[in-house]
Design an enzyme around this catalytic site. Structure first.
Site, PDB file in Angstrom:
ATOM      1  CB  SER A  86      -0.937  -0.004   1.206  1.00  0.00           C
ATOM      2  OG  SER A  86      -0.222  -0.348   2.365  1.00  0.00           O
ATOM      3  CB  THR A 188      -1.787   5.557   3.931  1.00  0.00           C
ATOM      4  OG1 THR A 188      -2.427   5.429   2.683  1.00  0.00           O
ATOM      5  CG2 THR A 188      -1.105   6.899   4.040  1.00  0.00           C
ATOM      6  CB  THR A 206      -0.597   6.309   0.268  1.00  0.00           C
ATOM      7  OG1 THR A 206      -1.474   5.186   0.200  1.00  0.00           O
ATOM      8  CG2 THR A 206      -1.161   7.404  -0.628  1.00  0.00           C
ATOM      9  NE  ARG A 216      -8.563   7.997  -4.603  1.00  0.00           N
ATOM     10  CZ  ARG A 216      -7.959   7.808  -3.448  1.00  0.00           C
ATOM     11  NH1 ARG A 216      -6.674   7.547  -3.403  1.00  0.00           N
ATOM     12  NH2 ARG A 216      -8.638   7.876  -2.319  1.00  0.00           N
ATOM     13  N   GLY A 218      -5.717  10.835  -3.834  1.00  0.00           N
ATOM     14  CA  GLY A 218      -6.420  10.839  -2.549  1.00  0.00           C
ATOM     15  C   GLY A 218      -6.006  12.006  -1.671  1.00  0.00           C
ATOM     16  CG  ASP A 219      -6.222  11.272   2.501  1.00  0.00           C
ATOM     17  OD1 ASP A 219      -6.124  10.294   1.738  1.00  0.00           O
ATOM     18  OD2 ASP A 219      -6.012  11.203   3.720  1.00  0.00           O
ATOM     19  CB  THR A 239      -4.473   6.065   7.488  1.00  0.00           C
ATOM     20  OG1 THR A 239      -4.464   4.905   6.661  1.00  0.00           O
ATOM     21  CG2 THR A 239      -5.045   5.692   8.839  1.00  0.00           C
ATOM     22  N   GLY A 240      -6.941   6.035   5.454  1.00  0.00           N
ATOM     23  CA  GLY A 240      -8.298   5.589   5.169  1.00  0.00           C
ATOM     24  C   GLY A 240      -8.803   6.154   3.861  1.00  0.00           C
TER      25      GLY A 240
HETATM   26  C1  SD4 Z   1      -5.959   7.355  -0.090  1.00  0.00           C
HETATM   27  N1  SD4 Z   1      -5.788   7.792   2.249  1.00  0.00           N
HETATM   28  O1  SD4 Z   1      -5.332   7.314  -1.137  1.00  0.00           O
HETATM   29  C2  SD4 Z   1      -5.240   6.996   1.179  1.00  0.00           C
HETATM   30  C3  SD4 Z   1      -5.371   5.529   1.406  1.00  0.00           C
HETATM   31  C4  SD4 Z   1      -5.087   5.140   2.793  1.00  0.00           C
HETATM   32  O2  SD4 Z   1      -5.056   3.698   4.467  1.00  0.00           O
HETATM   33  O3  SD4 Z   1      -4.770   5.893   3.644  1.00  0.00           O
HETATM   34  N2  SD4 Z   1      -5.243   3.966   3.172  1.00  0.00           N
HETATM   35  O4  SD4 Z   1      -7.159   7.626  -0.032  1.00  0.00           O
END
Ligand code: SD4
Length: 329
Positions: A86, A188, A206, A216, A218-219, A239-240
């Protein structure tokens, strides 16, 4: 110190329903104990891969190194681990089989750098630091980020491992997008550091959501969402499900709550509360926040059970389960 002021702030928070009732305190005791013991230097980071990342960061911090160096070099070890699926090399690809990486870094003086949708480079966190230190910009994305990395001595690497291809092909049979982030428990990595001088820094890196749409982001590379540091107050990372974190400007909100008097734990709990309030459908919507204040107090909270974080101080090196609000069905 300032107890009346603190009381007023906390009362205001409570009446503004910032306090989160009914939180399941999975490991409340451990958190409370940690809060009391934490002293600088300190490093905390997300998930169990944080244990080995913290070791690297701790070696830097305990020898008087900077929070920024610790935050960069600590997470690099996870980026360079091909067995971690990841982050960095070995990360799961997007829907079309392309691995793209996101990362950002920030110091106590609000210097920050980020890369988004970066391909072929094993250590995006170090490219992010170069963006911060060598350009007038904060974020580079895609081909431009790759070009910048190559111009700055980073080598092109094949990030797609055999195991990731095998899993991706398995996924293609159904092509069902179902993120369930904490089940595999190795996501992440976000890291927050406080050095002996009292300076804060943070990093976040990540490969993003597995099998995401190409393009895409992410955050994680977004300052204020996946990571935020204010040298006068504290630092936070997430994370998430990145879309949910961006929607509430997650990490910056947590730092702002700490600025208003919340402890790191209260701030993280409130961040989770906002995620829950803003999303009608919480199906598989895991988000976890980590926070560290300038005094070395920590907080951690997640929507669902199972988010843990690693802590390393002079007298503590362990993995701790965060407070959470919901059990998986
Ligand atoms: C994302 N926040 O790309 C990251 C993924 C992640 O634990 O944190 N996974 O959305």
């Amino acid at each position: 110190m300032g107890s009346r002021r603190d009381f007023i702030k906390l009362s205001a928070m409570a009446t503004g329903s910032l306090m989160v009732p009914n939180i399941l305190h999975a490991n409340h005791r451990a958190l409370t104990k940690t809060n009391n013991l934490a002293k600088k230097p300190i490093v905390i980071s997300t998930w169990n891969h944080g244990l080995k990342a913290n070791k690297v960061a701790w070696d830097i911090l305990k020898n008087g190194g900077s929070a920024l160096d610790a935050a960069e070099l600590g997470v690099r070890i996870v980026e360079s681990d091909p067995n971690n699926m990841s982050v960095g090399i070995g990360g799961r690809p997007d829907r079309d089989g392309t691995v793209s990486l996101d990362a950002c870094i920030m110091d106590h003086q609000s210097n920050c750098g980020a890369v988004a949708y970066l391909q072929h480079i094993e250590n995006p966190i170090s490219v992010a630091r170069k963006v911060m230190e060598k350009t007038p910009h904060v974020m580079l994305a895609g081909d431009g980020a790759l070009q910048f990395a190559l111009e700055n001595g980073f080598k092109k690497t094949n990030l797609l491992t055999k195991e990731a291809v095998r899993e991706w092909k398995e996924w293609l049979k159904q092509s069902e997008y179902k993120p369930k982030i904490n089940v595999e428990n190795h996501d992440t990595i976000g890291m927050l550091t406080l050095d002996a001088e009292g300076n804060l820094a943070g990093s976040c890196t990540t490969s993003g959501m597995a099998y995401k749409l190409p393009g895409r982001v992410g955050d994680s590379p977004i300052i204020g969402a996946g990571l935020f540091v204010d040298g006068d107050v504290g630092a936070a990372c997430a994370t998430g499900v990145g879309e949910a974190v961006i929607r509430i400007a997650g990490s910056s909100i947590i730092v702002e709550l700490m600025r208003s008097g919340a402890t790191p734990q209260e701030a993280c709990d409130e961040g989770v509360n906002r995620i829950i309030k803003k999303h009608k459908n919480l199906n598989n919507l895991q988000v976890g926040f980590l926070a560290l204040d300038k005094a070395g107090n920590v907080g951690a909270s997640s929507v669902f059970a199972g988010f843990d974080y690693a802590i390393h101080t002079s007298n503590k090196e362990e993995l701790i389960e965060a407070t959470f609000q919901k059990q998986w069905e």
